[in-house]
Write an enzyme that holds these catalytic residues in place. Sequence first.
Site, PDB file in Angstrom:
ATOM      1  N   PRO A 124       0.847  -1.202   0.000  1.00 62.16           N
ATOM      2  CG  PRO A 124      -0.469  -1.443   1.898  1.00 62.16           C
ATOM      3  CD  PRO A 124       0.713  -2.007   1.199  1.00 62.16           C
ATOM      4  CG  LEU A 125       0.868   4.102  -3.331  1.00 63.69           C
ATOM      5  CD1 LEU A 125       0.163   5.106  -4.226  1.00 63.69           C
ATOM      6  CD2 LEU A 125       2.359   4.050  -3.678  1.00 63.69           C
ATOM      7  CB  CYS A 126      -0.742   4.766   3.426  1.00 63.42           C
ATOM      8  SG  CYS A 126      -1.418   3.153   3.786  1.00 63.42           S
ATOM      9  CB  THR A 127       2.950   0.560   3.801  1.00 66.13           C
ATOM     10  OG1 THR A 127       1.786   0.024   4.423  1.00 66.13           O
ATOM     11  CG2 THR A 127       4.175  -0.120   4.370  1.00 66.13           C
ATOM     12  CD  GLU A 130       0.862   8.237   5.971  1.00 66.65           C
ATOM     13  OE1 GLU A 130       0.274   7.470   6.763  1.00 66.65           O
ATOM     14  OE2 GLU A 130       0.283   8.948   5.134  1.00 66.65           O
TER      15      GLU A 130
END
Lengths: 364, 523
Positions: A124-127, A130
């Site tokens: 996932p891009l948020c992983t 962030e």
Amino acid sequence: MSFEFQDVGKPKAEVAARRVMERVSGVDITPHFCRIEDKPLDFYSDFSIIVLGLDSIEARSYINAVACGFLEYDSDDNPREETVKPMVDGGTEGFKGHARIIVPGTTPCFECTIWLFPPQVKFPLCTLAETPRNAAHCIEYAHLIKWDEVHGKKSFDPDNPEDMQWVYSEAVKRAELFGIQGVTYSLTQGVVKNIIPAIASTNAIISAACALETLKIVSGCSKTLSNYLTYNGVEGLHTKVTEFVRDKDCLVCGPGVLIELEKSVTLKKFIDQLEDHPRLLLTKVSVTHRGNNLYMRAPPVLEEMTRSNLELPLFDLMGGIPKDIINVNGMAGKGDGKQSCLRKLRVVFKGVDGISDIDMAGGA
Amino acid sequence: MAEPKTKYDRQLRIWGEQGQTALEKSSICLLNCGPTGSETLKNLVLGGVGSITVVDGSKVEIGDLGNNYFVDESSVGESKAKTVCAFLQELNDAVKAKFIEEYPEALIDSNPSFFSQFTLVVATQLVEDSMVKLDRICRDANVMLIFARSYGLTGFVRISVKEHAVIESKPDHFLDDLRLNDPWPELKSFAETYDLDTPDPVVHKHTPYVIILIKIAEEWAKNHNGNLPSTREEKREFKDLLKSKMIASDEDNYKEAIEASFKLFAPRGISPSIQQIINDNCAEVNSNSTDFWVLVAALKEFIANEGGGEAPLEGSIPDMTSSTELYVNLQKIYQAKAEADFLVMEQRVKKLLKKIGRDPDSISKATIKSFCKNARKVKICRYRLIEDEYNTPVQLELQKYLTDEDYSIAVGFYILLRAVDRFAANYNSFPGQLEGEMDEEISRLKTTAVTLLGDLGCNGSTLTEDLINEMCRYGGAELLAVASFIGGIASQEVIKLITRQFVPMCGTFIFNGIDHKSQLLLL
């Protein structure tokens, strides 16, 4: 094994063909240095069997659809033998591999058992943005997020060592920032290019199985694999044969989705219908009928030549016959999951030659 | 010359630089370089073994052009060993390629000490008599041996090594070593510093599942007399309990905790296969013990003492939803425990070495570390002498195979592959090789097979007519596609033996080229 160091950079097809012909006399091999999609369909129809040495799901799907596209069914929905083009497919990863035979209309086609190839897991891009936790997260951050931030429109080239080096050093910086270990240049290449580890011995096992099955199909000297062989040499040695069954409703190898039309429906309206058809969801459609291009979206020359057909009734374009097979090519699926595909459709016109709505209700 | 790191990139990703170094140090001897032999060696030359020595006394004949990729028209009449060797050399200039123009059977009889110079011998297309002799020679000289044979649409591969120990077995699926059901004090107190009922939703959804499971398990145990869930009903309840702790539906960490809860339910302590290894007689070490068994002896002591029933901790954790900081800290807790376990093991190894009169530093730190990391996964493979298997096969297994439908073709081929050698010893050719005598040969092969079955203690067992006919149809032919498959399997096993990574096959692999329902027979 046909390649030597001095061959690096030369077309594989040409080198392999030349090497084999040098070693084995009397064999005739024609190399084609191009993408499989670049060949016209009738190129493939000239062969009695197609052996696949492909490395992606997309490429397998494409050739499978091509081979299944040749398949015709008789009035009892049995495949016509002369239109059956068998395929032999194989693939390896590390100490594991598989070989299979696809006989369109008899065994499952590639699409019937597409679930055997689970989609690749993406982070996932948020992983990545962030909460990176391992080296691969840092590499993908550099590759998918940081690259675009810094380079704007210039796209990343995985075969350019400078681009790879840049991603590697950005990944190292990010890993240091978060106290994460394990970013190496080799891992960077592996993650970014999704390198499947490969070894000569597994490739030899699987290609030998493919060659043996091909020889048996062609010569009829023995019964053949039915229909899917898996090999696993990680812990001991395991081989297993599974007889998968066809999906009778398969869009690719089945008799085709039935589409009922009024005689007056234009080609354009027909194409629009395909977009909303719940089993097809096809966009950007090109249409061929018995080898004739009714409408081609590309290249521009063909588009211009076929554009005027859009306003004509499909019934007339198909020569005024009550029912026939139509081949369409377009993008299937929704959102990001869209991919190019070939589909075979059974078009039936209402109220022609005794085909009535009542007959259709029974036959569909 | 290509940079080895680039050239071997794809395979280095599988067996690493250590595995590659082991290959580069190895010297391989091939007996008979027909298609089976040369196809085996092809994969090893591409993989970058140190040296190959091809032994074959025959000359290239026209017939070889049809089934051997490593000869060509211009080599007809030349030494086959020389020709194959030259073509193999073309594949990889880093490999030292040598050849000896001599028949393997003659070499086995005249010069048995010849074989002791090699790491491993690949013996292809040998008949039974020579296999038995060579097996004894290699076993005595402590040289690894692998037999490979292609015969029509069948064939076999059989490893013969007294004992092969694997530390890096690299299984595909293995339970993570998380100790959720038995956390050590540092892990416990680390978990205690986190509050699952935190009001901060960002913190709540970034607490890794390891901490969630340890804490909820503790809560559960308090209410269940100190026990963890064991029945199906309790496990379901436990998962419901986990679910009830979610404060939003998008909390991946809690979903992961529910999915990973089986890791908590897993039994404590070591697996039966490790139990068996530490109970092995070889774990009673003496001055003749190998490094591996000294490590096992240390492991046994560790499990009984500091480990409290567990092997040394592996020290790595899988990826899981978490904040970076928490994840990295958790990683450090696991690494620290693994390091502590390693130091204990190291002391035990040194003590044992001293006790058996060896230099206490003779097993490297790196080896001990690798052993600790893989302690739950180590494997031992042992192989009977061919002679023993052939004279006294494991009756229970043999009877099972003869009556089990899944094995009937494979065991039939096993018997027939031996019967054809007896046939050849009597009639100077393989069944079906002579033209026009098929019916007679079929009945001769049948008689030979029945006699052989009787010798194996299987009176009354028969093979199907179809299979006997099929075997005669082969006429001893060596087909390239079959040879390439058999050679591929043989080379794969060679790589596992030399790199000491992954687990080699046990028993005899019987290839079924008819429908690919091949089998391993443990006789």
